[in-house]
Each structure stands twice: as structure tokens, then as C-alpha cells.
Design an enzyme around this catalytic site. Structure first.
Site, short mmCIF file in Angstrom:
data_model
loop_
_atom_site.label_atom_id
_atom_site.label_comp_id
_atom_site.label_asym_id
_atom_site.label_seq_id
_atom_site.Cartn_x
_atom_site.Cartn_y
_atom_site.Cartn_z
N ASN A 12 0.87 -1.18 0.00
CA ASN A 12 0.00 0.00 0.00
C ASN A 12 0.91 1.23 0.00
OD1 ASN A 12 -1.77 2.07 0.60
ND2 ASN A 12 -2.26 1.35 2.67
N TRP A 13 1.00 1.87 -1.15
CA TRP A 13 1.93 3.00 -1.28
C TRP A 13 1.39 4.28 -0.65
CZ3 TRP A 13 5.25 3.44 -6.35
CH2 TRP A 13 6.07 2.30 -6.45
N LYS A 14 0.11 4.27 -0.27
CA LYS A 14 -0.51 5.47 0.31
C LYS A 14 -0.28 6.67 -0.61
CE LYS A 14 -0.04 3.25 4.74
NZ LYS A 14 0.14 3.35 6.19
N HIS A 99 -9.32 1.26 5.20
CA HIS A 99 -8.03 1.44 5.87
C HIS A 99 -8.21 2.41 7.03
CE1 HIS A 99 -3.93 2.61 6.69
NE2 HIS A 99 -3.55 1.50 6.07
N GLU A 101 -6.54 4.79 8.04
CA GLU A 101 -6.28 6.20 7.71
C GLU A 101 -7.49 6.84 7.03
OE1 GLU A 101 -2.56 5.58 5.68
OE2 GLU A 101 -1.65 5.01 7.58
N GLU A 169 -5.25 -5.03 10.74
CA GLU A 169 -4.23 -4.02 10.93
C GLU A 169 -4.48 -3.26 12.23
OE1 GLU A 169 -2.23 -2.78 7.04
OE2 GLU A 169 -3.99 -1.54 7.25
N GLY A 175 2.75 2.03 10.86
CA GLY A 175 3.76 3.09 10.77
C GLY A 175 4.49 3.37 12.07
N SER A 214 3.55 -2.25 10.27
CA SER A 214 4.99 -2.32 10.51
C SER A 214 5.64 -3.63 10.07
CB SER A 214 5.32 -2.02 11.98
OG SER A 214 4.96 -0.68 12.29
N GLY A 235 2.81 -1.19 4.26
CA GLY A 235 2.81 0.24 3.92
C GLY A 235 4.21 0.70 3.56
N GLY A 236 4.84 1.41 4.50
CA GLY A 236 6.14 2.03 4.25
C GLY A 236 7.16 1.15 3.56
P1 PGA Z 1 2.99 0.22 7.61
O1 PGA Z 1 1.51 0.45 7.07
O2 PGA Z 1 3.50 -1.05 6.99
O3 PGA Z 1 3.77 1.43 7.12
O4 PGA Z 1 2.91 0.11 9.08
C1 PGA Z 1 0.63 -0.62 6.91
C2 PGA Z 1 -0.66 -0.12 6.34
O5 PGA Z 1 -1.08 0.99 6.69
O6 PGA Z 1 -1.30 -0.82 5.52
#
Ligand code: PGA
Length: 252
Positions: A12-14, A99, A101, A169, A175, A214, A235-236
Site C-alpha cells: 500500500n503505497w498510500k 483502511h 487512515e 491491521e 507506521g 509495521s 505500507g512504508g
Molecule cells: P505500515 O503500514 O506497513 O507502514 O505500518 C501498513 C498499512 O497501513 O497498511
């Protein structure tokens, strides 16, 4: 029957990536070696501006392209929104919905997430429905209760189990660099499977349950080892081809 489920590693590149980031996608495609592609599905969800370009570039390769959100209607007067049908037309094969966010930053309710998941399934795509508790909810011992409510209210009733993916999640793990202990992840995944089975019966075995929060190359094998964990939502660490591929290699 974990063997019936093919692991899925989804990046997930956000809100990261420009057209020049296609070079990173090219590295992902080049590094997704046949032995790995034979074992897992690899999905990259870039920002919507890059979906068409990425889908074009990954055509004929095993790397799949997905989206991070959609509107619940197919078309209409919704300024700035994108429908699942549009994302499919651009080359997406999956859409992440709910998600944390979006739940937090855009006030998305379980009912809205469910409508979006229904839209994704209506468009014939894979719906990755995210759930997970906050730090306060975990500390209060409400992890399973939150999972039960979010599953009941955000997973569509008629969901085709093989096109439904649930991503567990924990909000506090996203993050942050902190993760639950592998046994805690396993316990929540077992609970999610039971909840899905109570709604969908035996067919719930076909639904993949991912862990997200993470996940990195260094912790992937510990976090993904359990037979209850059918893959990861990353994510990251998914922004770098080498990291995403190293995470994927936990399945080799
Ligand atoms: P993260 O994000 O791997 O940067 O913790 C995961 C996500 O939000 O899907």
C-alpha cells in the site's frame, strides 16, 4: 486448510509516488522471481494517478495492481471520487477499503466501508477490507470485540469468499515500528476466521486474512509464519522494491 489459500503480499503505497516511481515497479517485477510467483500473489497499490501506468507496465507479468479506496457508486455527481468500475478500467484488480487512515482521516463508518466493499465486488474485483483496534481499545482488552463489530458491519453479506480479503491491521502498529506478538496475531486471525465461518460457513476457508502494521523484511518471517496468516498488507516498506521482495521471500 491453509493450503487452499495462496498467500497474498500487498503493498500500500498510500500518498507516495510519481510517474518516475515506475522504475521501482520495474524492480519489483524484475525481482519477483518465478519460484516466488509460483507460491504467492503480489499486489502493488499505488496512488490512483499511477494505476493505469503501472497496470500497463505490469501487463504479462504476475505482479498485480490495485487501488487504495473507491466510491460506492458506479458513476455520478461525486466530485473528486473514483468508482470501482473506473479503477477496474484503469487496470486495478483489487481495492483496499476501510483502511484506518480513511476511517480516521475521512470519518469513514463501517456502513460506508461495507458499501465500498460491495462496490468492489460488484465491479468483479478483489476487496481488501481493513479492520483493527486502536491502542486504547487494545489496552482495554477490546481487541476481539472491535474485530467482531468491524467484521459484522463492514464485510458485505453476500461477499464471494474467494474475492474477499480481510486485513487485520491494529491501528497502533501502523507506521509505528511496534507489532503484536506473533501469537497475538494468530489468536486474532483465528477469531476472524471463526467469525467469517459463522457467516459464510465452509466457504470462509477461501478468504485470505492478512496481517498489516509495521511489516518489514527483518520481521516478516516471524510475523507471517503462522498458518493463520495468509499474507501481509505492507505500507512504508512496500515503497522499496528490495524490501517488498524480501518480505515476500518469507514464503519461499
Ligand atoms: P505500515 O503500514 O506497513 O507502514 O505500518 C501498513 C498499512 O497501513 O497498511
Amino acid at each position: 486448510m491453509a493450503a487452499a489459500r495462496r498467500p497474498l503480499v500487498a503493498g500500500n503505497w498510500k500518498m507516495n509516488g510519481l510517474r518516475a516511481s515506475a522504475a521501482e515497479l520495474d524492480r519489483i517485477i524484475a525481482g519477483f522471481e518465478p519460484a516466488l510467483a509460483a507460491r504467492i500473489d503480489l499486489l502493488v497499490c499505488p496512488p490512483a494517478t499511477l494505476i493505469a501506468q503501472f497496470a500497463e507496465r505490469s501487463k504479462g507479468t504476475p505482479v498485480l495492481i490495485g487501488a487504495q479506496d473507491c466510491h460506492f457508486e458506479a458513476s455520478g455527481a461525486h466530485t473528486g471520487d473514483l468508482s470501482a468500475e473506473m479503477l477496474r478500467d484503469a487496470g486495478a484488480t483489487a481495492v483496499i477499503v476501510g483502511h484506518s487512515e480513511r476511517r480516521t482521516g475521512h470519518g469513514e463508518s463501517d456502513a460506508l466501508v461495507r458499501a465500498k466493499a460491495e462496490a468492489v465486488l460488484r465491479a468483479g474485483l478483489m476487496a481488501i477490507v481493513c479492520i483493527g483496534e486502536s491502542r486504547a481499545e487494545r489496552d482495554a482488552g477490546h481487541t476481539l470485540e472491535i474485530a467482531r463489530r468491524q467484521l459484522a458491519d463492514s464485510v458485505p453479506q453476500g461477499a464471494a469468499p474467494q474475492r474477499l480479503v480481510v486485513a487485520y491491521e491494529p491501528v497502533w502498529a501502523i507506521g509505528s515500528g511496534s507489532t503484536p506478538a506473533p501469537r497475538d496475531i494468530t489468536a486474532v486471525h483465528e477469531f476472524i476466521r471463526e467469525e467469517l465461518a459463522s457467516r459464510f460457513g465452509m466457504a470462509a476457508r477461501l478468504t485470505r486474512i492478512l496481517y498489516g502494521g509495521s511489516v518489514k523484511a527483518e520481521n516478516a518471517s516471524a510475523l507471517l509464519r503462522s498458518a493463520e496468516v495468509d499474507g501481509a498488507l505492507v505500507g512504508g516498506a512496500s515503497l522499496k522494491a528490495a524490501e517488498l521482495l524480501a518480505i515476500s521471500r518469507a514464503y519461499l
